[in-house]
Motif scaffolding. Structure first.
Motif, PDB file in Angstrom:
ATOM      1  N   VAL A   1      35.491  48.077  49.633  1.00  0.00           N
ATOM      2  CA  VAL A   1      34.518  47.050  50.037  1.00  0.00           C
ATOM      3  C   VAL A   1      35.091  45.640  49.890  1.00  0.00           C
ATOM      4  O   VAL A   1      34.589  44.708  50.516  1.00  0.00           O
ATOM      5  CB  VAL A   1      33.169  47.170  49.279  1.00  0.00           C
ATOM      6  N   ALA A   2      36.141  45.472  49.082  1.00  0.00           N
ATOM      7  CA  ALA A   2      36.730  44.149  48.890  1.00  0.00           C
ATOM      8  C   ALA A   2      37.703  43.766  50.007  1.00  0.00           C
ATOM      9  O   ALA A   2      37.929  42.578  50.241  1.00  0.00           O
ATOM     10  CB  ALA A   2      37.444  44.076  47.543  1.00  0.00           C
ATOM     11  N   VAL A   3      38.273  44.736  50.704  1.00  0.00           N
ATOM     12  CA  VAL A   3      39.299  44.446  51.728  1.00  0.00           C
ATOM     13  C   VAL A   3      38.823  43.444  52.787  1.00  0.00           C
ATOM     14  O   VAL A   3      39.554  42.489  53.091  1.00  0.00           O
ATOM     15  CB  VAL A   3      39.836  45.751  52.363  1.00  0.00           C
ATOM     16  N   PRO A   4      37.632  43.576  53.363  1.00  0.00           N
ATOM     17  CA  PRO A   4      37.209  42.544  54.322  1.00  0.00           C
ATOM     18  C   PRO A   4      37.136  41.148  53.685  1.00  0.00           C
ATOM     19  O   PRO A   4      37.460  40.149  54.332  1.00  0.00           O
ATOM     20  CB  PRO A   4      35.817  43.000  54.771  1.00  0.00           C
TER      21      PRO A   4
ATOM     22  N   VAL B   1      47.857  34.346  56.732  1.00  0.00           N
ATOM     23  CA  VAL B   1      46.582  34.988  56.374  1.00  0.00           C
ATOM     24  C   VAL B   1      46.849  36.246  55.550  1.00  0.00           C
ATOM     25  O   VAL B   1      46.205  36.469  54.517  1.00  0.00           O
ATOM     26  CB  VAL B   1      45.753  35.311  57.635  1.00  0.00           C
ATOM     27  N   ILE B   2      47.792  37.059  55.976  1.00  0.00           N
ATOM     28  CA  ILE B   2      48.119  38.290  55.245  1.00  0.00           C
ATOM     29  C   ILE B   2      48.666  37.958  53.863  1.00  0.00           C
ATOM     30  O   ILE B   2      48.281  38.586  52.864  1.00  0.00           O
ATOM     31  CB  ILE B   2      49.107  39.157  56.051  1.00  0.00           C
ATOM     32  N   PHE B   3      49.549  36.976  53.772  1.00  0.00           N
ATOM     33  CA  PHE B   3      50.097  36.557  52.485  1.00  0.00           C
ATOM     34  C   PHE B   3      48.971  36.131  51.530  1.00  0.00           C
ATOM     35  O   PHE B   3      48.920  36.561  50.379  1.00  0.00           O
ATOM     36  CB  PHE B   3      51.097  35.411  52.681  1.00  0.00           C
TER      37      PHE B   3
ATOM     38  N   VAL C   1      44.976  37.026  46.929  1.00  0.00           N
ATOM     39  CA  VAL C   1      43.622  37.176  46.394  1.00  0.00           C
ATOM     40  C   VAL C   1      43.351  38.634  46.009  1.00  0.00           C
ATOM     41  O   VAL C   1      42.577  38.892  45.083  1.00  0.00           O
ATOM     42  CB  VAL C   1      42.552  36.624  47.361  1.00  0.00           C
ATOM     43  N   CYS C   2      44.004  39.567  46.656  1.00  0.00           N
ATOM     44  CA  CYS C   2      43.882  40.981  46.264  1.00  0.00           C
ATOM     45  C   CYS C   2      44.376  41.171  44.836  1.00  0.00           C
ATOM     46  O   CYS C   2      43.690  41.785  44.013  1.00  0.00           O
ATOM     47  CB  CYS C   2      44.669  41.858  47.233  1.00  0.00           C
ATOM     48  N   PHE C   3      45.550  40.639  44.534  1.00  0.00           N
ATOM     49  CA  PHE C   3      46.083  40.756  43.174  1.00  0.00           C
ATOM     50  C   PHE C   3      45.181  40.071  42.161  1.00  0.00           C
ATOM     51  O   PHE C   3      44.951  40.590  41.073  1.00  0.00           O
ATOM     52  CB  PHE C   3      47.504  40.188  43.088  1.00  0.00           C
ATOM     53  N   ARG C   4      44.644  38.913  42.529  1.00  0.00           N
ATOM     54  CA  ARG C   4      43.773  38.177  41.603  1.00  0.00           C
ATOM     55  C   ARG C   4      42.483  38.954  41.331  1.00  0.00           C
ATOM     56  O   ARG C   4      42.079  39.113  40.186  1.00  0.00           O
ATOM     57  CB  ARG C   4      43.445  36.808  42.192  1.00  0.00           C
TER      58      ARG C   4
ATOM     59  N   GLN D   1      41.848  42.184  41.852  1.00  0.00           N
ATOM     60  CA  GLN D   1      42.142  43.460  41.196  1.00  0.00           C
ATOM     61  C   GLN D   1      42.458  43.251  39.715  1.00  0.00           C
ATOM     62  O   GLN D   1      42.050  44.044  38.869  1.00  0.00           O
ATOM     63  CB  GLN D   1      43.310  44.164  41.898  1.00  0.00           C
ATOM     64  N   GLY D   2      43.184  42.168  39.419  1.00  0.00           N
ATOM     65  CA  GLY D   2      43.470  41.858  38.017  1.00  0.00           C
ATOM     66  C   GLY D   2      42.203  41.601  37.220  1.00  0.00           C
ATOM     67  O   GLY D   2      42.043  42.084  36.091  1.00  0.00           O
ATOM     68  N   THR D   3      41.274  40.842  37.809  1.00  0.00           N
ATOM     69  CA  THR D   3      40.002  40.562  37.133  1.00  0.00           C
ATOM     70  C   THR D   3      39.211  41.848  36.946  1.00  0.00           C
ATOM     71  O   THR D   3      38.677  42.110  35.863  1.00  0.00           O
ATOM     72  CB  THR D   3      39.177  39.554  37.968  1.00  0.00           C
ATOM     73  N   TYR D   4      39.140  42.656  37.992  1.00  0.00           N
ATOM     74  CA  TYR D   4      38.416  43.936  37.933  1.00  0.00           C
ATOM     75  C   TYR D   4      38.986  44.832  36.829  1.00  0.00           C
ATOM     76  O   TYR D   4      38.255  45.346  35.992  1.00  0.00           O
ATOM     77  CB  TYR D   4      38.499  44.629  39.296  1.00  0.00           C
ATOM     78  N   TRP D   5      40.319  45.015  36.844  1.00  0.00           N
ATOM     79  CA  TRP D   5      40.938  45.926  35.886  1.00  0.00           C
ATOM     80  C   TRP D   5      40.869  45.400  34.453  1.00  0.00           C
ATOM     81  O   TRP D   5      40.670  46.171  33.511  1.00  0.00           O
ATOM     82  CB  TRP D   5      42.380  46.248  36.281  1.00  0.00           C
ATOM     83  N   LEU D   6      41.035  44.113  34.274  1.00  0.00           N
ATOM     84  CA  LEU D   6      40.925  43.548  32.930  1.00  0.00           C
ATOM     85  C   LEU D   6      39.526  43.791  32.376  1.00  0.00           C
ATOM     86  O   LEU D   6      39.369  44.259  31.238  1.00  0.00           O
ATOM     87  CB  LEU D   6      41.252  42.054  32.956  1.00  0.00           C
ATOM     88  N   ALA D   7      38.515  43.518  33.171  1.00  0.00           N
ATOM     89  CA  ALA D   7      37.131  43.741  32.731  1.00  0.00           C
ATOM     90  C   ALA D   7      36.872  45.214  32.481  1.00  0.00           C
ATOM     91  O   ALA D   7      36.256  45.583  31.482  1.00  0.00           O
ATOM     92  CB  ALA D   7      36.153  43.203  33.775  1.00  0.00           C
ATOM     93  N   ARG D   8      37.357  46.047  33.356  1.00  0.00           N
ATOM     94  CA  ARG D   8      37.119  47.488  33.207  1.00  0.00           C
ATOM     95  C   ARG D   8      37.815  48.044  31.965  1.00  0.00           C
ATOM     96  O   ARG D   8      37.222  48.801  31.195  1.00  0.00           O
ATOM     97  CB  ARG D   8      37.592  48.222  34.456  1.00  0.00           C
ATOM     98  N   LEU D   9      39.087  47.667  31.763  1.00  0.00           N
ATOM     99  CA  LEU D   9      39.822  48.189  30.615  1.00  0.00           C
ATOM    100  C   LEU D   9      39.269  47.679  29.290  1.00  0.00           C
ATOM    101  O   LEU D   9      39.187  48.426  28.314  1.00  0.00           O
ATOM    102  CB  LEU D   9      41.310  47.840  30.736  1.00  0.00           C
TER     103      LEU D   9
END
Length: 175
Positions: A111-114, A17-19, A24-27, A29-37
């Motif tokens: 808010v994404a952590v849960p 579950v942690i793995f 999904v955290c990396f995925r 965050q990557g989408t968030y940062w790509l859109a933001r940048l």
């Protein structure tokens, strides 16, 4: 089972579950940062770039699907972010929408952590179920073979239905 790492089949469930939560955290965050940048102009897009993949992402961010993600966040608020991990098909546009809206990173992540852990738990459960059922089917267990055939049949029928709906929409748009 050949090709499946041992820690997935026999390791502790919480580790899986942690793995998956980290994946999904990396995925997201990557989408968030790509859109933001891209939307803040840190990465030059549109006609000024010579990189076709960057132009394609820029056009996608300016398109209707990401706008739908922005609208969902506007309508539902921050709760849309963790709930998006329980959906199929709108997860990426909501995370891109959060980047387009330039939500503060720490707030977005908090808010994404849960959602990360909910996604990890669901995928770990589904993954293990599929692997164990596949293993039983290969070993000739009748229940597993019937279950696998039933799932394949349902998936085919669902896909055909979606195809017919999409075809009807295209036909209505052309008329």
């Amino acid at each position: 089972m050949t090709g499946v790492p041992d820690f997935i089949l026999h390791g502790p469930f919480p580790i899986l579950v942690i793995f998956l939560a980290i994946v999904v955290c990396f995925r997201s965050q990557g989408t968030y940062w790509l859109a933001r940048l891209i939307t803040t102009g840190v990465i030059k897009t549109s006609e000024s770039t010579t990189k076709p993949w960057l132009r394609k992402i820029g056009k996608w961010l300016e398109g209707a699907s990401v706008q739908q993600g922005v609208d969902i966040i506007d309508r539902w608020g921050l709760i849309a972010i963790p709930l998006s991990f329980l959906t199929i098909g709108i997860q990426t546009i909501i995370h891109a929408g959060a980047g387009v809206l330039r939500l503060r990173w720490w707030l977005y992540t908090l808010v994404a952590v849960p959602g990360y852990f909910a996604w990890g738990f669901l995928y770990a459960t589904v993954t293990l179920s599929i692997l164990k059922t596949g293993q039983a089917a290969v070993l000739g267990k009748t229940w597993a073979i019937l279950l696998t055939l039933g799932i394949v049949l349902i998936a085919v029928l669902f896909s055909l239905r979606r195809y017919k709906i999409a075809k009807a929409r295209v036909k209505n748009q052309l008329d």
